[in-house]
Design an enzyme around this catalytic site. Structure first.
Site, short mmCIF file in Angstrom:
data_model
loop_
_atom_site.label_atom_id
_atom_site.label_comp_id
_atom_site.label_asym_id
_atom_site.label_seq_id
_atom_site.Cartn_x
_atom_site.Cartn_y
_atom_site.Cartn_z
N ASN A 52 0.83 -1.21 0.00
CA ASN A 52 0.00 0.00 0.00
C ASN A 52 0.86 1.26 0.00
O ASN A 52 1.94 1.29 0.58
CB ASN A 52 -1.04 -0.01 1.14
CG ASN A 52 -0.46 -0.22 2.52
OD1 ASN A 52 0.56 -0.89 2.68
ND2 ASN A 52 -1.10 0.33 3.52
N VAL A 53 0.35 2.24 -0.73
CA VAL A 53 1.05 3.52 -0.91
C VAL A 53 0.08 4.62 -0.50
O VAL A 53 -0.89 4.89 -1.22
CB VAL A 53 1.49 3.71 -2.38
CG1 VAL A 53 2.15 5.07 -2.57
CG2 VAL A 53 2.44 2.59 -2.80
N GLU A 54 0.32 5.20 0.67
CA GLU A 54 -0.60 6.22 1.18
C GLU A 54 -0.19 7.60 0.71
O GLU A 54 0.84 7.78 0.05
CB GLU A 54 -0.65 6.12 2.71
CG GLU A 54 -1.21 4.76 3.15
CD GLU A 54 -1.45 4.62 4.64
OE1 GLU A 54 -0.92 5.45 5.41
OE2 GLU A 54 -2.16 3.67 5.02
N CYS A 63 -4.24 0.79 -2.29
CA CYS A 63 -4.09 -0.50 -1.59
C CYS A 63 -3.01 -1.35 -2.27
O CYS A 63 -2.70 -1.18 -3.46
CB CYS A 63 -5.40 -1.27 -1.63
SG CYS A 63 -6.68 -0.61 -0.57
N GLU A 65 -3.11 -4.49 -3.22
CA GLU A 65 -3.60 -5.30 -4.35
C GLU A 65 -3.72 -4.43 -5.60
O GLU A 65 -3.43 -4.89 -6.72
CB GLU A 65 -4.97 -5.91 -4.02
CG GLU A 65 -5.00 -6.78 -2.78
CD GLU A 65 -5.36 -5.98 -1.51
OE1 GLU A 65 -4.86 -4.85 -1.37
OE2 GLU A 65 -6.13 -6.49 -0.70
N CYS A 108 -10.07 -5.45 0.22
CA CYS A 108 -11.22 -4.55 0.34
C CYS A 108 -12.07 -4.65 -0.92
O CYS A 108 -11.67 -5.24 -1.93
CB CYS A 108 -10.76 -3.10 0.59
SG CYS A 108 -10.21 -2.24 -0.90
N CYS A 111 -10.51 -3.47 -4.15
CA CYS A 111 -9.45 -4.36 -4.61
C CYS A 111 -10.00 -5.64 -5.21
O CYS A 111 -9.42 -6.21 -6.13
CB CYS A 111 -8.49 -4.68 -3.46
SG CYS A 111 -7.45 -3.26 -3.08
N1 THU Z 1 -5.36 -1.61 2.51
C1 THU Z 1 -4.80 -2.36 1.53
O1 THU Z 1 -3.68 -2.11 1.09
N2 THU Z 1 -5.52 -3.40 1.03
C2 THU Z 1 -6.75 -3.77 1.48
O2 THU Z 1 -7.36 -4.66 0.91
C3 THU Z 1 -7.31 -3.14 2.69
C4 THU Z 1 -6.68 -1.84 3.07
C5 THU Z 1 -4.60 -0.45 3.04
C6 THU Z 1 -5.19 0.89 2.71
C7 THU Z 1 -4.58 1.77 3.78
O3 THU Z 1 -3.30 2.21 3.34
C8 THU Z 1 -4.40 0.83 4.96
O4 THU Z 1 -4.52 -0.49 4.44
C9 THU Z 1 -5.40 1.03 6.07
O5 THU Z 1 -6.68 1.02 5.57
#
Ligand code: THU
Length: 155
Positions: A52-54, A63, A65, A108, A111
């Site tokens: 994940n890259v915020e 996310c 995926e 999620c 994804c």
């Molecule tokens: N996140 C994912 O990378 N994949 C998912 O399927 C669920 C959530 C990440 C998004 C965010 O950066 C962190 O998890 C918290 O929600």
């Protein structure tokens, strides 16, 4: 016709999950501090990972995926028709350095839709392994996102 690829053995599952956990260590998640990793096994044996890259504008965060899907669909293998067959997906997450040690992390909703794009292009219904303290949950993508809308709808 959608292919139901045979479920790889436990060794292959654990190897793919290990790659997802290694990917989680490369997450950029300074805001949630929830580090997610995904590893996608293709029919030719190649594995594409994502983390994940915020973003400081929180809602723009990507996310793990989704990052992996973007790598596949923008990669050397090309997009429509050449994406390859998606056989299996491993997903893990948790605090830094401890992926898979909390609640089960399933992809999620967004994804699931992103994974469906690759799955439908290659004509498979991949197995999805979700990591957690209770063990690895195993589901088909079609169970996680039944009756998915995809490229076939637009053909
Ligand atoms: N996140 C994912 O990378 N994949 C998912 O399927 C669920 C959530 C990440 C998004 C965010 O950066 C962190 O998890 C918290 O929600």
């Amino acid at each position: 016709m959608t292919q139901i690829p045979p479920i790889p053995d436990d060794g292959a599952r654990d190897a793919l999950m290990a790659q997802a956990r290694a990917a989680a260590a490369r997450a950029y998640a300074p805001y949630s501090k929830f580090h997610v990793g995904a590893a996608l096994l293709m029919g030719d044996g190649s594995v594409v990972t994502g983390a994940n890259v915020e973003n400081a504008s929180y809602g723009l965060s990507l996310c793990a995926e989704t990052v992996a899907v973007a790598k596949i669909l923008s990669g050397a293998q090309g997009a429509a028709g050449g994406a390859g067959q998606l056989v299996a997906v491993a997903v893990t997450g948790g605090v830094a350095g401890a992926p898979g040690q909390g609640m089960t992390v399933t992809p999620c909703g967004r994804c699931r839709q992103m994974l469906n794009e690759v799955a439908q292009l290659g004509g498979t219904d991949p197995v999805v392994w979700s990591d957690g303290a209770d063990g690895i949950l195993e589901e088909r993508l079609s169970t996680l996102i039944p009756h998915a809308f995809g490229p076939a709808n637009l053909a």
